[in-house]
Design a protein around this motif. Structure first.
Motif, PDB file in Angstrom:
ATOM      1  N   LEU A 115      19.228  -0.032  13.523  1.00  0.00           N
ATOM      2  CA  LEU A 115      19.224  -1.212  14.386  1.00  0.00           C
ATOM      3  C   LEU A 115      19.023  -2.512  13.614  1.00  0.00           C
ATOM      4  N   LYS A 116      18.833  -2.420  12.300  1.00  0.00           N
ATOM      5  CA  LYS A 116      18.651  -3.584  11.429  1.00  0.00           C
ATOM      6  C   LYS A 116      17.483  -4.449  11.882  1.00  0.00           C
ATOM      7  N   CYS A 117      16.327  -3.810  12.050  1.00  0.00           N
ATOM      8  CA  CYS A 117      15.107  -4.526  12.405  1.00  0.00           C
ATOM      9  C   CYS A 117      13.977  -3.972  11.537  1.00  0.00           C
ATOM     10  N   SER A 118      12.828  -4.603  11.604  1.00  0.00           N
ATOM     11  CA  SER A 118      11.704  -4.132  10.800  1.00  0.00           C
ATOM     12  C   SER A 118      11.000  -2.979  11.508  1.00  0.00           C
ATOM     13  N   VAL A 119      10.356  -2.155  10.727  1.00  0.00           N
ATOM     14  CA  VAL A 119       9.615  -1.015  11.276  1.00  0.00           C
ATOM     15  C   VAL A 119       8.446  -1.522  12.113  1.00  0.00           C
ATOM     16  N   SER A 120       7.784  -2.586  11.657  1.00  0.00           N
ATOM     17  CA  SER A 120       6.634  -3.107  12.404  1.00  0.00           C
ATOM     18  C   SER A 120       7.060  -3.654  13.767  1.00  0.00           C
ATOM     19  N   TRP A 121       8.218  -4.347  13.844  1.00  0.00           N
ATOM     20  CA  TRP A 121       8.709  -4.846  15.135  1.00  0.00           C
ATOM     21  C   TRP A 121       9.001  -3.686  16.068  1.00  0.00           C
ATOM     22  N   LEU A 122       9.634  -2.651  15.536  1.00  0.00           N
ATOM     23  CA  LEU A 122       9.989  -1.494  16.353  1.00  0.00           C
ATOM     24  C   LEU A 122       8.741  -0.770  16.840  1.00  0.00           C
ATOM     25  N   ARG A 123       7.745  -0.621  15.988  1.00  0.00           N
ATOM     26  CA  ARG A 123       6.495   0.032  16.412  1.00  0.00           C
ATOM     27  C   ARG A 123       5.799  -0.772  17.504  1.00  0.00           C
ATOM     28  N   ARG A 124       5.783  -2.109  17.385  1.00  0.00           N
ATOM     29  CA  ARG A 124       5.169  -2.947  18.426  1.00  0.00           C
ATOM     30  C   ARG A 124       5.910  -2.788  19.746  1.00  0.00           C
ATOM     31  N   LEU A 125       7.245  -2.759  19.696  1.00  0.00           N
ATOM     32  CA  LEU A 125       8.034  -2.573  20.911  1.00  0.00           C
ATOM     33  C   LEU A 125       7.740  -1.223  21.549  1.00  0.00           C
ATOM     34  N   LEU A 126       7.704  -0.180  20.739  1.00  0.00           N
ATOM     35  CA  LEU A 126       7.469   1.166  21.269  1.00  0.00           C
ATOM     36  C   LEU A 126       6.047   1.331  21.792  1.00  0.00           C
ATOM     37  N   VAL A 154      11.167   6.595  13.360  1.00  0.00           N
ATOM     38  CA  VAL A 154      11.063   5.146  13.511  1.00  0.00           C
ATOM     39  C   VAL A 154      11.733   4.439  12.333  1.00  0.00           C
ATOM     40  N   GLN A 155      11.519   4.948  11.130  1.00  0.00           N
ATOM     41  CA  GLN A 155      12.093   4.319   9.945  1.00  0.00           C
ATOM     42  C   GLN A 155      13.619   4.370   9.975  1.00  0.00           C
ATOM     43  N   GLU A 156      14.174   5.492  10.387  1.00  0.00           N
ATOM     44  CA  GLU A 156      15.628   5.628  10.472  1.00  0.00           C
ATOM     45  C   GLU A 156      16.193   4.752  11.594  1.00  0.00           C
ATOM     46  N   THR A 157      15.482   4.696  12.722  1.00  0.00           N
ATOM     47  CA  THR A 157      15.921   3.858  13.837  1.00  0.00           C
ATOM     48  C   THR A 157      15.928   2.395  13.427  1.00  0.00           C
ATOM     49  N   ALA A 158      14.893   1.956  12.710  1.00  0.00           N
ATOM     50  CA  ALA A 158      14.828   0.566  12.251  1.00  0.00           C
ATOM     51  C   ALA A 158      15.985   0.253  11.314  1.00  0.00           C
ATOM     52  N   TYR A 159      16.354   1.190  10.484  1.00  0.00           N
ATOM     53  CA  TYR A 159      17.478   0.983   9.563  1.00  0.00           C
ATOM     54  C   TYR A 159      18.790   0.825  10.334  1.00  0.00           C
ATOM     55  N   THR A 187       0.839  -1.189   0.000  1.00  0.00           N
ATOM     56  CA  THR A 187       0.000   0.000   0.000  1.00  0.00           C
ATOM     57  C   THR A 187       0.879   1.246   0.000  1.00  0.00           C
ATOM     58  N   LYS A 188       0.248   2.364  -0.292  1.00  0.00           N
ATOM     59  CA  LYS A 188       0.978   3.626  -0.325  1.00  0.00           C
ATOM     60  C   LYS A 188       1.506   3.991   1.070  1.00  0.00           C
ATOM     61  N   ALA A 189       0.696   3.709   2.108  1.00  0.00           N
ATOM     62  CA  ALA A 189       1.126   4.008   3.477  1.00  0.00           C
ATOM     63  C   ALA A 189       2.331   3.157   3.864  1.00  0.00           C
ATOM     64  N   TYR A 190       2.352   1.873   3.450  1.00  0.00           N
ATOM     65  CA  TYR A 190       3.498   1.018   3.758  1.00  0.00           C
ATOM     66  C   TYR A 190       4.749   1.542   3.066  1.00  0.00           C
ATOM     67  N   GLU A 191       4.623   1.953   1.824  1.00  0.00           N
ATOM     68  CA  GLU A 191       5.783   2.468   1.100  1.00  0.00           C
ATOM     69  C   GLU A 191       6.322   3.745   1.736  1.00  0.00           C
ATOM     70  N   LEU A 192       5.440   4.543   2.350  1.00  0.00           N
ATOM     71  CA  LEU A 192       5.876   5.782   3.002  1.00  0.00           C
ATOM     72  C   LEU A 192       6.442   5.553   4.390  1.00  0.00           C
ATOM     73  N   TYR A 193       5.805   4.656   5.179  1.00  0.00           N
ATOM     74  CA  TYR A 193       6.146   4.562   6.596  1.00  0.00           C
ATOM     75  C   TYR A 193       6.617   3.185   7.046  1.00  0.00           C
ATOM     76  N   GLY A 194       6.529   2.153   6.226  1.00  0.00           N
ATOM     77  CA  GLY A 194       6.836   0.803   6.664  1.00  0.00           C
ATOM     78  C   GLY A 194       8.186   0.278   6.243  1.00  0.00           C
ATOM     79  N   ILE A 195       8.945   1.041   5.504  1.00  0.00           N
ATOM     80  CA  ILE A 195      10.241   0.590   5.002  1.00  0.00           C
ATOM     81  C   ILE A 195      11.349   1.365   5.715  1.00  0.00           C
TER      82      ILE A 195
END
Length: 101
Positions: A32-43, A25-30, A3-11
């Motif tokens: 820390l070498k983890c997925s954005v969704s994992w990081l959002r769940r943790l936060l 969040v996207q920069e932090t995930a990059y 989806t467009k939202a995933y391309e903007l905020y999920g990568i």
């Protein structure tokens, strides 16, 4: 199809400077070498590890928070208590049996 939202905020996105004070969040995930969704769940479960930029704005992390997230991530899989998730073993081939006529 993403989806467009995933391309903007999920990568994960590479930050301009990996040593900068605040990151999204996207920069932090990059970093820390983890997925954005994992990081959002943790936060979501550990609110003290992030802040917000503005009223209901972007989720940001500072250096100390990223260091804490790294420690949590390095601890392994909290669901099983193992130091790291196990790899799945390959499927074993089953022998075909012949059918009697």
């Amino acid at each position: 199809m993403a989806t467009k939202a995933y391309e903007l905020y999920g990568i994960p996105i590479a930050p301009e400077d990996p040593e900068q004070e605040y990151m999204t969040v996207q920069e932090t995930a990059y970093v820390l070498k983890c997925s954005v969704s994992w990081l959002r769940r943790l936060l979501r479960t550990k609110n003290e590890l992030c802040g917000r930029n503005g009223r209901g704005g972007r989720i940001i992390t500072n250096r100390e928070q990223r260091a804490t997230i790294h420690v949590i991530r390095s601890a392994g899989d909290p669901r099983t208590g193992r130091p790291a998730p196990r790899r799945r073993s390959p499927r074993r081939a089953t022998a075909k049996t012949s059918v009697a006529p």
